[in-house]
Design a protein around this motif. Structure first.
Motif, PDB file in Angstrom:
ATOM      1  N   SER A  83      44.895  42.585  21.891  1.00  0.00           N
ATOM      2  CA  SER A  83      45.615  41.701  22.811  1.00  0.00           C
ATOM      3  C   SER A  83      45.787  40.321  22.192  1.00  0.00           C
ATOM      4  N   ASP A 121      50.202  39.769  26.832  1.00  0.00           N
ATOM      5  CA  ASP A 121      49.940  39.457  28.242  1.00  0.00           C
ATOM      6  C   ASP A 121      50.786  38.296  28.735  1.00  0.00           C
ATOM      7  N   MET A 140      52.034  40.289  34.148  1.00  0.00           N
ATOM      8  CA  MET A 140      51.214  39.913  35.310  1.00  0.00           C
ATOM      9  C   MET A 140      51.966  38.814  36.038  1.00  0.00           C
ATOM     10  N   MET A 166      43.376  48.360  35.122  1.00  0.00           N
ATOM     11  CA  MET A 166      42.696  47.095  34.820  1.00  0.00           C
ATOM     12  C   MET A 166      41.196  47.285  35.022  1.00  0.00           C
ATOM     13  N   VAL A 205      39.192  44.666  34.464  1.00  0.00           N
ATOM     14  CA  VAL A 205      38.753  43.335  34.907  1.00  0.00           C
ATOM     15  C   VAL A 205      39.820  42.881  35.898  1.00  0.00           C
ATOM     16  N   GLN A 225      36.408  38.822  29.883  1.00  0.00           N
ATOM     17  CA  GLN A 225      35.613  39.129  31.073  1.00  0.00           C
ATOM     18  C   GLN A 225      34.839  40.438  30.874  1.00  0.00           C
ATOM     19  N   ALA A 277      42.184  45.680  23.420  1.00  0.00           N
ATOM     20  CA  ALA A 277      40.986  44.972  22.973  1.00  0.00           C
ATOM     21  C   ALA A 277      41.368  43.568  22.523  1.00  0.00           C
ATOM     22  N   GLY A 278      41.021  42.594  23.349  1.00  0.00           N
ATOM     23  CA  GLY A 278      41.334  41.202  23.035  1.00  0.00           C
ATOM     24  C   GLY A 278      40.196  40.547  22.287  1.00  0.00           C
ATOM     25  N   SER A 279      39.229  40.024  23.051  1.00  0.00           N
ATOM     26  CA  SER A 279      38.109  39.302  22.437  1.00  0.00           C
ATOM     27  C   SER A 279      37.357  40.155  21.437  1.00  0.00           C
TER      28      SER A 279
HETATM   29  C1  DX5 Z   1      43.541  40.309  31.261  1.00  0.00           C
HETATM   30  C2  DX5 Z   1      44.581  40.760  30.254  1.00  0.00           C
HETATM   31  C3  DX5 Z   1      43.965  41.476  29.132  1.00  0.00           C
HETATM   32  C4  DX5 Z   1      43.138  40.609  28.212  1.00  0.00           C
HETATM   33  C5  DX5 Z   1      42.028  41.466  27.668  1.00  0.00           C
HETATM   34  O1  DX5 Z   1      44.160  39.725  32.334  1.00  0.00           O
HETATM   35  O2  DX5 Z   1      45.505  41.637  30.875  1.00  0.00           O
HETATM   36  O3  DX5 Z   1      44.929  42.194  28.369  1.00  0.00           O
HETATM   37  O4  DX5 Z   1      43.878  40.070  27.155  1.00  0.00           O
HETATM   38  O5  DX5 Z   1      41.132  40.653  27.000  1.00  0.00           O
HETATM   39  P1  DX5 Z   1      39.654  41.129  26.688  1.00  0.00           P
HETATM   40  O6  DX5 Z   1      39.761  42.341  25.818  1.00  0.00           O
HETATM   41  O7  DX5 Z   1      39.062  39.931  25.985  1.00  0.00           O
HETATM   42  O8  DX5 Z   1      38.988  41.430  27.987  1.00  0.00           O
END
Ligand code: DX5
Ligand code: ZN
Length: 217
Positions: A8, A35, A68, A137, A139, A146, A196-198
């Motif tokens: 991400s 995003d 979003m 989702m 999170v 998160q 996979a962001g962070s």
């Molecule tokens: C959250 C975003 C995700 C985010 C994920 O609102 O939709 O795509 O970038 O980031 P990580 O992997 O750090 O939870």
């Protein structure tokens, strides 16, 4: 079926997008997750069409745009023109999901629907066959970094079963808090696209992290 890693870009260094996209181009990740947040559907604002266009112009991978935003129907064609290959909208953001799915497909993009953690998978039962992707989702959307919500695993299994029962071929994408600590369980439950962001961009060796995520069964 082998799985796909979708790093991400939200977790990249915005002063060095060029470098970070090049890193993804040279990686084994097949998708780049992008995003878009509007400060209304979610509390945070990220970036819009112009930045997506710049990202897509450099990116050699599948550009997976996660909207979003409220009133996504107003922006679908603009994001396709900006270079999106997959456009995912939130079921909670529209009253006319079926129409919106076909609006996305008419642009030539693949159509995805995302569900917030509280939204049951049964809410999309009647459009499941129309979808190329379902994004669960894991999170509450709005921020990177998160903690993964573990009830998502049960939702993945339920969705997988629904797809098998209905002969659907949508990809199951999991978004939020995904990393080496939980990816195996997520895949085992039936998902096949891992955002996979962070866990990628904040790791010491992003390319190695992508390879490790890829190597999981
Ligand atoms: C959250 C975003 C995700 C985010 C994920 O609102 O939709 O795509 O970038 O980031 P990580 O992997 O750090 O939870
Ligand atoms: Zn996302």
């Amino acid at each position: 079926m082998s799985h796909i890693i979708a790093p991400s870009i939200l977790a990249a260094d915005f002063l060095h997008l060029d470098r970070d996209i090049e890193m993804i181009n040279n990686s084994n990740a097949e998708w780049l997750h992008v995003d878009v947040m509007d400060g209304s559907f979610v509390p945070n604002i990220s970036f819009g069409q112009a930045i997506v266009k710049a990202i897509a112009s450099k990116c050699k991978k599948t550009v997976d745009v996660h909207l979003m935003i409220d009133r996504p129907e107003l922006y679908v064609s603009e994001f396709k023109e900006a270079g999106a290959d997959v456009i995912t909208v939130h079921a909670e953001a529209t009253n006319h999901l079926h129409r919106l799915i076909y609006q996305i497909k008419d642009t030539g993009a693949k159509a995805g629907v995302a569900l917030n953690p509280h939204t049951p998978v049964s809410s999309i039962e009647n459009v499941l066959e129309d979808l190329d992707l379902v994004c669960l989702m894991s999170v509450n959307p709005g921020y990177g970094g998160q903690k993964f919500i573990y009830q998502t695993l049960a939702k993945i299994k339920e969705l997988k079963k629904m797809l098998i029962d209905r002969n659907g071929d949508a990809q199951i994408e999991i978004d939020g808090g995904v990393g080496l600590q939980n990816a195996e369980k997520i895949l085992e439950a039936g998902a096949n696209v891992l955002v996979a962001g962070s866990s990628v961009f904040k790791s010491e060796d992003p390319l190695l992290t992508i390879d490790r995520l890829m190597a999981l069964k």
